[in-house]
Motif scaffolding. Sequence first.
Motif, PDB file in Angstrom:
ATOM      1  N   VAL A   7      85.556  68.238  55.624  1.00  0.00           N
ATOM      2  CA  VAL A   7      86.896  68.836  55.573  1.00  0.00           C
ATOM      3  C   VAL A   7      87.324  69.331  56.954  1.00  0.00           C
ATOM      4  O   VAL A   7      88.505  69.550  57.186  1.00  0.00           O
ATOM      5  CB  VAL A   7      86.990  69.974  54.525  1.00  0.00           C
ATOM      6  CG1 VAL A   7      86.734  69.444  53.133  1.00  0.00           C
ATOM      7  CG2 VAL A   7      86.041  71.111  54.849  1.00  0.00           C
ATOM      8  N   LYS A   8      86.363  69.490  57.866  1.00  0.00           N
ATOM      9  CA  LYS A   8      86.691  69.875  59.235  1.00  0.00           C
ATOM     10  C   LYS A   8      87.302  68.698  60.003  1.00  0.00           C
ATOM     11  O   LYS A   8      88.060  68.902  60.941  1.00  0.00           O
ATOM     12  CB  LYS A   8      85.453  70.382  59.966  1.00  0.00           C
ATOM     13  CG  LYS A   8      84.929  71.692  59.410  1.00  0.00           C
ATOM     14  CD  LYS A   8      83.678  72.134  60.142  1.00  0.00           C
ATOM     15  CE  LYS A   8      83.134  73.421  59.547  1.00  0.00           C
ATOM     16  NZ  LYS A   8      81.901  73.842  60.204  1.00  0.00           N
ATOM     17  N   ARG A  10      88.964  65.864  58.397  1.00  0.00           N
ATOM     18  CA  ARG A  10      90.258  65.550  57.785  1.00  0.00           C
ATOM     19  C   ARG A  10      90.215  65.828  56.293  1.00  0.00           C
ATOM     20  O   ARG A  10      89.160  65.936  55.691  1.00  0.00           O
ATOM     21  CB  ARG A  10      90.690  64.117  58.062  1.00  0.00           C
ATOM     22  CG  ARG A  10      89.883  63.053  57.378  1.00  0.00           C
ATOM     23  CD  ARG A  10      90.374  61.671  57.787  1.00  0.00           C
ATOM     24  NE  ARG A  10      89.352  60.693  57.524  1.00  0.00           N
ATOM     25  CZ  ARG A  10      89.434  59.775  56.576  1.00  0.00           C
ATOM     26  NH1 ARG A  10      90.512  59.680  55.839  1.00  0.00           N
ATOM     27  NH2 ARG A  10      88.447  58.932  56.378  1.00  0.00           N
ATOM     28  N   LEU A  11      91.408  65.939  55.725  1.00  0.00           N
ATOM     29  CA  LEU A  11      91.587  66.141  54.286  1.00  0.00           C
ATOM     30  C   LEU A  11      92.329  64.935  53.735  1.00  0.00           C
ATOM     31  O   LEU A  11      92.899  64.148  54.500  1.00  0.00           O
ATOM     32  CB  LEU A  11      92.373  67.429  54.042  1.00  0.00           C
ATOM     33  CG  LEU A  11      91.629  68.705  54.421  1.00  0.00           C
ATOM     34  CD1 LEU A  11      92.587  69.879  54.509  1.00  0.00           C
ATOM     35  CD2 LEU A  11      90.515  68.990  53.436  1.00  0.00           C
ATOM     36  N   VAL A  20      83.876  65.912  45.530  1.00  0.00           N
ATOM     37  CA  VAL A  20      83.680  66.953  46.530  1.00  0.00           C
ATOM     38  C   VAL A  20      82.253  67.466  46.496  1.00  0.00           C
ATOM     39  O   VAL A  20      81.596  67.473  45.454  1.00  0.00           O
ATOM     40  CB  VAL A  20      84.663  68.144  46.344  1.00  0.00           C
ATOM     41  CG1 VAL A  20      86.084  67.708  46.619  1.00  0.00           C
ATOM     42  CG2 VAL A  20      84.547  68.764  44.976  1.00  0.00           C
ATOM     43  N   TRP A  35      92.973  67.436  45.377  1.00  0.00           N
ATOM     44  CA  TRP A  35      93.633  67.921  46.579  1.00  0.00           C
ATOM     45  C   TRP A  35      95.121  67.924  46.276  1.00  0.00           C
ATOM     46  O   TRP A  35      95.687  66.904  45.886  1.00  0.00           O
ATOM     47  CB  TRP A  35      93.311  67.035  47.773  1.00  0.00           C
ATOM     48  CG  TRP A  35      94.052  67.437  49.005  1.00  0.00           C
ATOM     49  CD1 TRP A  35      95.051  66.743  49.614  1.00  0.00           C
ATOM     50  CD2 TRP A  35      93.880  68.634  49.763  1.00  0.00           C
ATOM     51  NE1 TRP A  35      95.507  67.429  50.704  1.00  0.00           N
ATOM     52  CE2 TRP A  35      94.805  68.604  50.823  1.00  0.00           C
ATOM     53  CE3 TRP A  35      93.050  69.738  49.653  1.00  0.00           C
ATOM     54  CZ2 TRP A  35      94.908  69.630  51.758  1.00  0.00           C
ATOM     55  CZ3 TRP A  35      93.155  70.751  50.582  1.00  0.00           C
ATOM     56  CH2 TRP A  35      94.065  70.694  51.622  1.00  0.00           C
ATOM     57  N   ARG A  39      95.935  72.524  49.337  1.00  0.00           N
ATOM     58  CA  ARG A  39      94.781  73.295  48.848  1.00  0.00           C
ATOM     59  C   ARG A  39      94.097  72.510  47.738  1.00  0.00           C
ATOM     60  O   ARG A  39      94.651  71.552  47.201  1.00  0.00           O
ATOM     61  CB  ARG A  39      95.211  74.669  48.329  1.00  0.00           C
ATOM     62  CG  ARG A  39      96.110  74.605  47.117  1.00  0.00           C
ATOM     63  CD  ARG A  39      96.581  76.002  46.693  1.00  0.00           C
ATOM     64  NE  ARG A  39      97.591  75.906  45.664  1.00  0.00           N
ATOM     65  CZ  ARG A  39      97.345  75.865  44.357  1.00  0.00           C
ATOM     66  NH1 ARG A  39      96.111  75.919  43.913  1.00  0.00           N
ATOM     67  NH2 ARG A  39      98.334  75.768  43.492  1.00  0.00           N
ATOM     68  N   TRP A  40      92.882  72.954  47.398  1.00  0.00           N
ATOM     69  CA  TRP A  40      92.130  72.366  46.292  1.00  0.00           C
ATOM     70  C   TRP A  40      92.541  73.047  44.993  1.00  0.00           C
ATOM     71  O   TRP A  40      92.747  74.257  44.961  1.00  0.00           O
ATOM     72  CB  TRP A  40      90.630  72.545  46.509  1.00  0.00           C
ATOM     73  CG  TRP A  40      90.135  71.848  47.729  1.00  0.00           C
ATOM     74  CD1 TRP A  40      89.802  72.418  48.917  1.00  0.00           C
ATOM     75  CD2 TRP A  40      89.939  70.448  47.884  1.00  0.00           C
ATOM     76  NE1 TRP A  40      89.408  71.460  49.799  1.00  0.00           N
ATOM     77  CE2 TRP A  40      89.474  70.234  49.200  1.00  0.00           C
ATOM     78  CE3 TRP A  40      90.104  69.343  47.054  1.00  0.00           C
ATOM     79  CZ2 TRP A  40      89.179  68.970  49.696  1.00  0.00           C
ATOM     80  CZ3 TRP A  40      89.804  68.084  47.548  1.00  0.00           C
ATOM     81  CH2 TRP A  40      89.350  67.907  48.851  1.00  0.00           C
ATOM     82  N   HIS A  53      82.718  68.762  52.045  1.00  0.00           N
ATOM     83  CA  HIS A  53      82.902  67.327  52.220  1.00  0.00           C
ATOM     84  C   HIS A  53      83.608  66.747  50.991  1.00  0.00           C
ATOM     85  O   HIS A  53      83.543  67.320  49.908  1.00  0.00           O
ATOM     86  CB  HIS A  53      81.555  66.619  52.393  1.00  0.00           C
ATOM     87  CG  HIS A  53      80.872  66.972  53.659  1.00  0.00           C
ATOM     88  ND1 HIS A  53      80.205  68.160  53.824  1.00  0.00           N
ATOM     89  CD2 HIS A  53      80.764  66.304  54.830  1.00  0.00           C
ATOM     90  CE1 HIS A  53      79.709  68.200  55.049  1.00  0.00           C
ATOM     91  NE2 HIS A  53      80.034  67.089  55.676  1.00  0.00           N
ATOM     92  N   TRP A  54      84.234  65.600  51.189  1.00  0.00           N
ATOM     93  CA  TRP A  54      84.897  64.911  50.088  1.00  0.00           C
ATOM     94  C   TRP A  54      84.824  63.401  50.335  1.00  0.00           C
ATOM     95  O   TRP A  54      84.510  62.959  51.443  1.00  0.00           O
ATOM     96  CB  TRP A  54      86.357  65.362  49.969  1.00  0.00           C
ATOM     97  CG  TRP A  54      87.212  64.948  51.141  1.00  0.00           C
ATOM     98  CD1 TRP A  54      87.313  65.611  52.336  1.00  0.00           C
ATOM     99  CD2 TRP A  54      88.034  63.805  51.241  1.00  0.00           C
ATOM    100  NE1 TRP A  54      88.160  64.941  53.177  1.00  0.00           N
ATOM    101  CE2 TRP A  54      88.624  63.819  52.532  1.00  0.00           C
ATOM    102  CE3 TRP A  54      88.350  62.766  50.386  1.00  0.00           C
ATOM    103  CZ2 TRP A  54      89.489  62.830  52.968  1.00  0.00           C
ATOM    104  CZ3 TRP A  54      89.226  61.778  50.825  1.00  0.00           C
ATOM    105  CH2 TRP A  54      89.783  61.817  52.085  1.00  0.00           C
TER     106      TRP A  54
END
Length: 65
Positions: A7-8, A10-11, A20, A35, A39-40, A53-54
Motif C-alpha cells: 500500500v506504500k 500504490r493503491l 488484502v 477499496w 479508504r478500505w 499489501h493487496w
Amino acid sequence: MSDWISVKDRLPKAPMLVLVYVKHPSGAWITTDVWLGDRWLENADEAEHEITHWMPLPVPPKEEA
C-alpha cells in the motif's frame, strides 16, 4: 496470480474488491476488502488492523456448458 502490492507503493485505481494482507497485534491474515477509492471498507476505522499489501482477485474459473 499477481504479486502482492504494498500500500506504500500504490493503491487500487478504482473501487474494487481485492485480496488484502492484514497485520494485527494477535497475528496476520489474508482476507478480502473493498477499496472505496479513498479508504478500505472493512478496516477503515480500526487502528489495530493494518492493511499492508493487496492484490487483484484471480480470474474466476470458466463455467462449463
